[in-house]
Design an enzyme around this catalytic site. Structure first.
Site, PDB file in Angstrom:
ATOM      1  N   ASP A   1      69.726  37.572  36.130  1.00  0.00           N
ATOM      2  CA  ASP A   1      70.505  36.951  35.061  1.00  0.00           C
ATOM      3  C   ASP A   1      71.814  37.735  34.964  1.00  0.00           C
ATOM      4  OD1 ASP A   1      69.821  39.330  33.891  1.00  0.00           O
ATOM      5  OD2 ASP A   1      68.965  38.454  32.091  1.00  0.00           O
TER       6      ASP A   1
ATOM      7  N   ASP B   1      61.744  30.231  34.539  1.00  0.00           N
ATOM      8  CA  ASP B   1      61.276  31.604  34.376  1.00  0.00           C
ATOM      9  C   ASP B   1      60.837  31.765  32.936  1.00  0.00           C
ATOM     10  OD1 ASP B   1      64.212  31.754  33.342  1.00  0.00           O
ATOM     11  OD2 ASP B   1      63.274  33.585  32.635  1.00  0.00           O
TER      12      ASP B   1
ATOM     13  N   CYS C   1      39.328  36.683  38.467  1.00  0.00           N
ATOM     14  CA  CYS C   1      38.244  35.758  38.122  1.00  0.00           C
ATOM     15  C   CYS C   1      37.099  35.829  39.141  1.00  0.00           C
ATOM     16  CB  CYS C   1      38.786  34.340  38.006  1.00  0.00           C
ATOM     17  SG  CYS C   1      39.883  34.156  36.574  1.00  0.00           S
TER      18      CYS C   1
ATOM     19  N   CYS D   1      39.510  29.210  38.323  1.00  0.00           N
ATOM     20  CA  CYS D   1      40.629  29.978  38.876  1.00  0.00           C
ATOM     21  C   CYS D   1      40.155  30.720  40.118  1.00  0.00           C
ATOM     22  CB  CYS D   1      41.137  30.969  37.828  1.00  0.00           C
ATOM     23  SG  CYS D   1      42.491  32.008  38.407  1.00  0.00           S
TER      24      CYS D   1
ATOM     25  N   HIS E   1      45.903  37.501  36.366  1.00  0.00           N
ATOM     26  CA  HIS E   1      45.314  36.185  36.124  1.00  0.00           C
ATOM     27  C   HIS E   1      46.337  35.194  35.578  1.00  0.00           C
ATOM     28  CE1 HIS E   1      42.982  32.831  34.843  1.00  0.00           C
ATOM     29  NE2 HIS E   1      43.628  32.930  33.682  1.00  0.00           N
TER      30      HIS E   1
ATOM     31  N   CYS F   1      41.775  33.335  41.410  1.00  0.00           N
ATOM     32  CA  CYS F   1      42.422  34.644  41.503  1.00  0.00           C
ATOM     33  C   CYS F   1      41.391  35.750  41.664  1.00  0.00           C
ATOM     34  CB  CYS F   1      43.329  34.902  40.301  1.00  0.00           C
ATOM     35  SG  CYS F   1      42.568  35.671  38.869  1.00  0.00           S
TER      36      CYS F   1
HETATM   37 ZN   LIG Z   1      42.052  34.026  37.378  1.00  0.00          ZN
END
Ligand SMILES: [Zn+2]
Length: 407
Positions: free
Chosen positions: A117, A302, A345, A340, A371, A342
């Site tokens: 920015d 963003d 998880c 999820c 996460h 990820c």
């Molecule tokens: Zn997750």
């Protein structure tokens, strides 16, 4: 101003498969639209540090770090581009330090795209510590009270020294609420500053730390302002486009206005931004909101929300939000989000994550942030896929629209 203090900042269902390659005028940034579904687009742009598939969500790495998450984990998550804050890096460690170390990519060991920015938003957040004139903004550091000055020229010089792939014009982020006359004056100054930003950039773009090595320049985006007035949003968009940038941002939103107004102002501006250039909506939003902004034709977003909320134990899941400190998770052996993929998880239980958070363990911030970022990035990946296969309208129909939600 209803804005967070800088010390707390991290900073129509028709589908066609077309390949339009569009070379932006003057400055570098090749943007390619691969598919459209209504006004939503899936595409990609090419920066000196790699390609970015759009629509894209850009995590905030204020001080050249996404708080609590190492760069290799960001790569595993599929983060394509990070946002760094010029104001914060200018104060610490300083632009010259980063420039001498080869630029912000080398400094933070992130050989992928970065956007900075201009520092405008943060400086304008310092409501009691700044003075704005036509020349620029005098401000005091939130760290030690020392005096500094940003003009369009010096802010662009700082962004060139840091060396992000995409840099932003220096603008005045109009406060909310603001009267019409005040908003118009502010918009006019932002237009003059946009021209000065571009002039300085064109004269100095070869000074980027990696310019000689890569043989490519940074890309400067213009920023639309206009506060909470649809006619000013439209005029700001049209006149920023006349100045001619390779990409356009819609700024000055998410500054305390009600959610439906954020959507309305985005909508007032975006229809006047060129089809063939990337459109970046700054500072939004929730996982549901970002899907609707894509539907309106936004390519880049963003927000501090996923990372900041994670550090406060607020987690976004496929089943809604949850507050991990809640006592009902104390004995919960299940994953945070059963849908999820990820690594948090896959491995840890809600009971363990609650324990870490309640015990104020450092790992809580890291795992929660991983996460939440996975949730945002997976959302964008599914949105992109839906646009490409022509299933976006169906995808969208299940998501609550931000302009109809309660402010
Ligand atoms: Zn997750």
């Amino acid at each position: 101003m209803k804005r967070t203090a800088p010390s707390a900042l991290d900073s129509s269902p028709c589908s066609s498969l077309e390949m339009t390659e569009l070379q932006s005028s003057g400055m570098s940034l090749r943007f390619q639209i691969e598919a459209r579904d209504g006004t939503a687009r899936a595409g990609r742009f090419f920066t000196p540090h790699g390609e970015v598939q759009t629509p894209v969500f850009m995590p905030i790495g204020t001080l050249a770090t996404v708080k609590g998450v190492p760069q290799d984990t960001l790569e595993e998550l599929g983060v394509q581009i990070l946002l760094n804050n010029t104001y914060h890096l200018y104060l610490r460690p300083g632009v010259e330090t980063v420039r001498r170390l080869g630029g912000v990519h080398k400094f933070m060991a992130w050989d992928h795209p970065i956007l900075t920015d201009s520092g405008g938003f943060q400086v304008f957040s310092l409501s009691d510590l700044r003075k704005v004139t036509e020349v620029g903004v005098a401000f005091r550091s939130h760290l030690d009270g020392s005096s500094h000055f940003f003009s369009p020229e010096s802010a662009i010089a700082a962004e060139i020294g840091l060396g992000a792939d995409i840099i932003m014009a220096f603008d005045e982020c109009t406060e909310h609420p603001a009267e019409y006359a005040r908003t118009r004056d502010s918009m006019e100054m932002t237009l003059r500053w946009a021209r000065r930003s571009k002039d300085h950039f064109e004269a100095h773009q070869e000074e980027t730390p990696w310019f000689a090595e890569r043989g490519e320049a940074q890309t400067l985006f213009g920023i639309v302002q206009g506060g909470a007035f649809a006619d000013l949003r439209r005029e700001s968009a049209q006149r920023t486009v006349e100045i001619d940038f390779p990409g356009y941002a819609i700024g000055g939103l998410s500054v305390g206005e009600p959610r439906p107004m954020t959507y309305e102002m985005m909508d007032a501006a975006i229809r006047f931004l060129p089809e063939d250039k990337p459109r970046y909506l700054m500072g939004v939003g929730t996982p549901e909101e970002i899907i609707h902004y894509v539907a309106a034709g936004v390519d880049m977003m963003d927000c501090v929300l996923p990372t900041r909320a994670a550090r406060h134990g607020l987690l976004f899941t496929s089943e809604g939000r949850l507050t991990i400190k809640n006592a009902r998770f104390a004995g919960d052996e299940g994953p945070l989000d059963p849908n999820c993929r990820c690594k948090v998880c896959a491995r840890y239980s809600r009971a363990y994550l609650r324990h870490l958070y309640a015990s104020n363990e450092l790992l809580a911030q890291t795992l929660n942030t991983i996460h939440n970022l996975a949730h945002y990035i997976d959302t964008m990946r599914r949105v992109r896929q839906a646009i490409i296969v022509g299933g976006f309208a169906k995808f969208l129909s299940g998501v609550r629209p931000p302009h109809l939600s309660v402010p």
